[in-house]
Structure formats: C-alpha cells, structure tokens
Design an enzyme around this catalytic site. Structure first.
Site, PDB file in Angstrom:
ATOM      1  N   LYS A  79       0.713  -1.188   0.194  1.00 50.52           N
ATOM      2  CA  LYS A  79      -0.402   0.025  -0.058  1.00 50.52           C
ATOM      3  C   LYS A  79       0.982   1.325   0.205  1.00 50.52           C
ATOM      4  O   LYS A  79       2.470   1.483   0.439  1.00 50.52           O
ATOM      5  CB  LYS A  79      -1.037  -0.176   0.944  1.00 50.52           C
ATOM      6  N   SER A 159      -9.765   2.396   2.259  1.00 59.59           N
ATOM      7  CA  SER A 159      -8.903   2.855   1.770  1.00 59.59           C
ATOM      8  C   SER A 159      -8.200   2.037   1.256  1.00 59.59           C
ATOM      9  O   SER A 159      -7.226   2.813  -0.150  1.00 59.59           O
ATOM     10  CB  SER A 159      -8.578   4.133   2.946  1.00 59.59           C
ATOM     11  N   SER A 183     -10.870   0.238   6.988  1.00 58.75           N
ATOM     12  CA  SER A 183      -9.721   0.266   5.398  1.00 58.75           C
ATOM     13  C   SER A 183      -9.395  -1.133   5.074  1.00 58.75           C
ATOM     14  O   SER A 183      -8.730  -1.106   4.122  1.00 58.75           O
ATOM     15  CB  SER A 183      -9.383   1.379   5.536  1.00 58.75           C
TER      16      SER A 183
END
EC number: 6.3.5.7
Length: 490
Positions: A79, A159, A183
């Site tokens: 990420k 997210s 998330s």
C-alpha cells in the site's frame, strides 16, 4: 491468468521451498499479470519491476543454499502508505508528489527480512481517507468483480482499495494494508478477499504515513485465511521506534488455521441489526451463525449498547488526529511546493493545491472540533464515548464470549459516484469503526455472494491479541462457504 498467479501464498511458498518453481519465474508471472491487468484495474500506482527481479534473484540464491526466510520469493504488493526506501511513497496525495523516502517502514522491513519480493506500490484513498478508493490523486482503483450481466465498473472499497483489487485479481500473492475505521475489512469484503485488522500495537506504525495515530493499524489482505495468517506473522513485531507497539511474542498464526472451534462462545450483537442493511447481508449473517453452530461453537446474544454512537464519535476523533498529523505538510522540506508572496501564503497555496477535497474536509472538521470553545463539546465527549464503546466489548469478553460475529459491510460493492454526499459514504463504515475505537482485532472473511453475484463478507471480532481464535473461526467459515473468484474481464 498464469497458473503461477493462480497459486495461493501457501501453495507458492511450498513450491518454492521444494524448488518446483523459482522465485524469478513466480515474480515474472506476476509482473506480466500486472502489465496486462493494471491498465484496467489501476491497482498499482508504481510498479518496481527491476527491484522485484533483483529481489527474486537473491531469493533463488537463498532457496538454493537452504537459507530462505518464511516468505522467501513471495511477491507482494505494498500500500502506498508504507515508506519504502528510494521508492515512490505518496499516500496517493499530490502534496507528496515525487517523494521517495530514505528509510523503510518497520512492517516492510520485516517482510524483506523474511525474503518477500516487492512488486510495487498500491493505490489507495488519499491519506487513507475514504471508503471507495475514489479520492486517490492517481484515479480510482477498479474492483475486479462486476454484477451479473453488467459491464459497470465498481469500487473495490477503501482506503486499501488497490490492495484488495490486486489480491482479488491475482496481481500479487498478498498485500499490506492499513485499517483506521475499516480500511482493511471493508475492501476485503467488497472484493471476496480476507482482511485482518490486528490488535492496536500488534504491527509497528513506524514508517506508515499517519492518518489518525490512535486508530491506525497495519494488516494483511490475502486470498485465503491461511495466507493471511502467514503474512501477519511476518508483519507483526515490537518496535522501539513505535512506542505504541506491544512487546509480546508473535504466535504461529498459521497453526491456528483449521483448529477446532468446538466450545467457543460466539457473541451476536443485537445493535448490529441496523436500518438499511441489505437482506442478503442479514441472510449471510444467519448462515455464518449456522456454520459456526454446526462446528460446535455456542451462539449467544450480546448487547453493545454504545455502538450507535461509534460512527459520529469516530468522525470526530479521526479528523481531529488527522488535522494534527497533516500539519507537517507545508511545502518546506519535501513534496509539493507552490510559492507565494510570503511563507504563510506559500503554506496556503501548497495545501490548497496538494490536498484533495476529502482530505481538506476532514482537516477542517478536525481543526474545528479541537478549537477553543468546541474541544469539550466535541472531541472530549467523543473520547468519553470511545471509552464506553471499549467497555461494552470488555464486558462481553468478561462474560465469557470468545469472539463476536457480525457483518463486515451493510451492502456489496457499489459504483463510483454512487454516494454523492459524505455522510452516505461514511455509513459504509458502520460495522467496522467500533473495532478501531476499542483497539481490537477483527478478521473479514468472504462468506457468500448476493443476487447480483457480488461477494459479501462477515467479520469476526476478538479479544485483544487473540488473532489466533479469529483465524480458527475464519477458516471454519471459509471451509463452509468455499472460495470466491471474480470472472476475468480485464
């Protein structure tokens, strides 16, 4: 899709260890898959092909001489919130344009120490603020799942949308992610993948771009429960650079996968039966209850009375901490810089150009609730509510409940732009934010599909640092439900 990219992380690990395949072959297959699929999915915002091939070559040497680590040769996606030395780290925000850190996050350093291979950096909502991956400065990531008989694009959740999309589409064997209010679990549920939000303090936050420091926690997204357990063991550690990380031994989480759940007491919270929850989600919840009961678990009704206050309290605490954390982005030392007539003007111009709409909204909310005259009315009250939310869970666990079963999301994946107002979007976190407010571990597991053929997930919530029980229960649900893969269109 290559046969190699169809492997689970555990299968790939075993084949690499047996020398049935090489790390270079495996990495090459995933780089080919990214080249073919990423233009349609936008899961990766930076592909590190040269670094990946070099890491894979080193892994092959170690595997050949018997010194391979726990993840030797395993290709992973990272990420864009995790600092990776000398590699694009932007939190998918224009304000960190061209930023390449001179340091490595503790979590990724742990992965590289265990032999993992970095394929690239994954798309996400800007500064992890979002539930759909629509706020990224690199454009939205696309869910590999589609509704039956439809070509309409869907969001992968947020997210950590790029992480979930890449895992679901076979563009990596696993991915790092972060969870501040859902998330990890929400995108996992919307993409048919497995996501673990560990106990607060289980994984170091050092080198992870901060959103809300008392809520953020790193964790893995994978295709299977076993893969998730393997990856978390390497990610987790105590870290002297993060004083909130906890000095506890990291268990062999994989050993818990498949373990009997007979006799475990599973709580079903009455307050999670909320208005607006889709019928398919409620039906799946009942099916999950039946699966665990069939496996020998005891099902008990519990009450978490302060759940209804969790979402508003979360959207006070998180923006308040964000407004403080994001004050460091000023155009002076790194990232974007937009000149002005004086330094104050330069600050304003840089932040106006660098931050996206959602980030500005949350910074403004956070600044407001921390301001003189409003601190006691909003922030202090929200922290008191947070204490009561944690107490609800504590009382349930003290009463003998081993874990709690609940839906992960109120509905399946939706189309980009479907939620036009922020409050409607925030409601996607209704089942997940309580866990972050209480600092507990929670595992999202794919458990079925709705009438449109889209995946739905259930979440298991556990006692602090009892991820092992969640993996046992999650593998029970996974075995009963089966695995879910999207029909390839990209």
């Amino acid at each position: 899709m290559s046969e190699l990219t169809n492997l689970t992380l555990a299968e790939a690990r075993d084949k690499l260890s047996a020398r049935d395949i090489s790390a270079s072959e495996l990495t090459g297959a995933f780089l080919d898959a990214i080249a073919a699929g990423n233009p349609a999915l936008n899961a990766y915002v930076a592909v590190t092909g040269d670094e990946a091939r070099a890491m894979a070559a080193r892994s092959d040497e170690k595997l050949a001489n018997g010194t391979g680590g726990a993840l030797e040769g395993i290709p992973l996606g990272i990420k864009d919130l995790f600092a990776t030395r000398g590699v694009h780290t932007q939190a998918c925000s224009n304000i960190l344009k061209d930023f390449k850190p001179h340091y490595e996050s503790t979590v990724t350093a742990n992965l590289w120490a265990d032999g993992a291979v970095m394929l690239g950096k994954l798309n996400m909502d800007e500064f992890a603020m979002g539930s759909s991956n629509e706020t990224s400065c690199h454009g939205k990531a696309i869910n590999p799942w589609r509704r039956k008989d439809s070509d309409q694009a869907l969001v992968p959740g947020g997210s950590s949308g790029g992480s979930a999309a890449a895992v679901a589409a076979g563009l990596c064997l696993g991915a790092t992610a972060t969870d501040t209010g859902g998330s990890i679990r929400q995108p996992a549920a919307l993409t048919g993948t497995v996501g673990m939000k560990p106990t607060y303090g289980r994984c170091s936050r050092w080198g992870v771009v901060a959103y809300a420091s008392s809520l953020d926690q790193a964790g893995p997204i994978t295709r299977t429960v076993r893969d998730n357990a393997i990856l978390l063991r390497s990610m987790a550690s105590v870290d002297p650079k993060d004083t909130t990380s906890v000095d506890r031994p990291v268990p062999d989480y994989e050993a818990a996968v498949g373990r009997s759940v007979k006799g475990l007491k599973i709580g079903i919270p009455a307050e999670y039966r909320v208005e607006g929850m889709q019928g398919a989600v409620d039906s799946l919840w009942q099916q999950g209850i039946a699966w665990l009961k069939d496996a020998g678990a005891e099902i008990v009704e519990i009450s978490l009375p302060h759940t209804k206050y969790a979402l508003p309290a979360y959207y006070i605490v998180a923006p308040a901490e964000a407004s403080s954390n994001l004050a460091r982005y000023d155009g002076v030392r790194y990232g974007l810089r937009v000149d002005g007539t004086d330094i104050a003007d330069m600050y304003e111009n840089t932040r106006a150009a660098g931050f996206g709409t959602e980030v500005k909204r949350r910074v403004l909310i956070g600044t407001y609730v921390l301001s003189a005259g409003y601190y006691d009315a909003y922030y202090l009250k929200a922290q008191k509510v947070r204490t009561l939310i944690k107490r609800d869970f504590d009382l349930a666990f003290q009463a003998g409940v081993d874990a709690i079963l609940a839906p992960a999301t109120p509905d399946a994946a939706f189309a980009p732009g479907e939620f036009s107002d922020p409050v409607s979007m925030y409601l996607n976190d209704i089942f997940t934010v309580t866990v972050n407010m209480a600092g507990l571990p929670s595992l999202a597991v794919p458990a079925g599909v709705n009438g449109d053929g889209l995946p739905l997930g259930l979440q298991l919530i556990g006692r602090p640092f009892d991820e092992e029980t969640l993996y046992s229960l999650g593998s029970t649900i996974e075995q009963a439900a089966g695995r879910f893969e999207p029909t390839r269109w990209w």
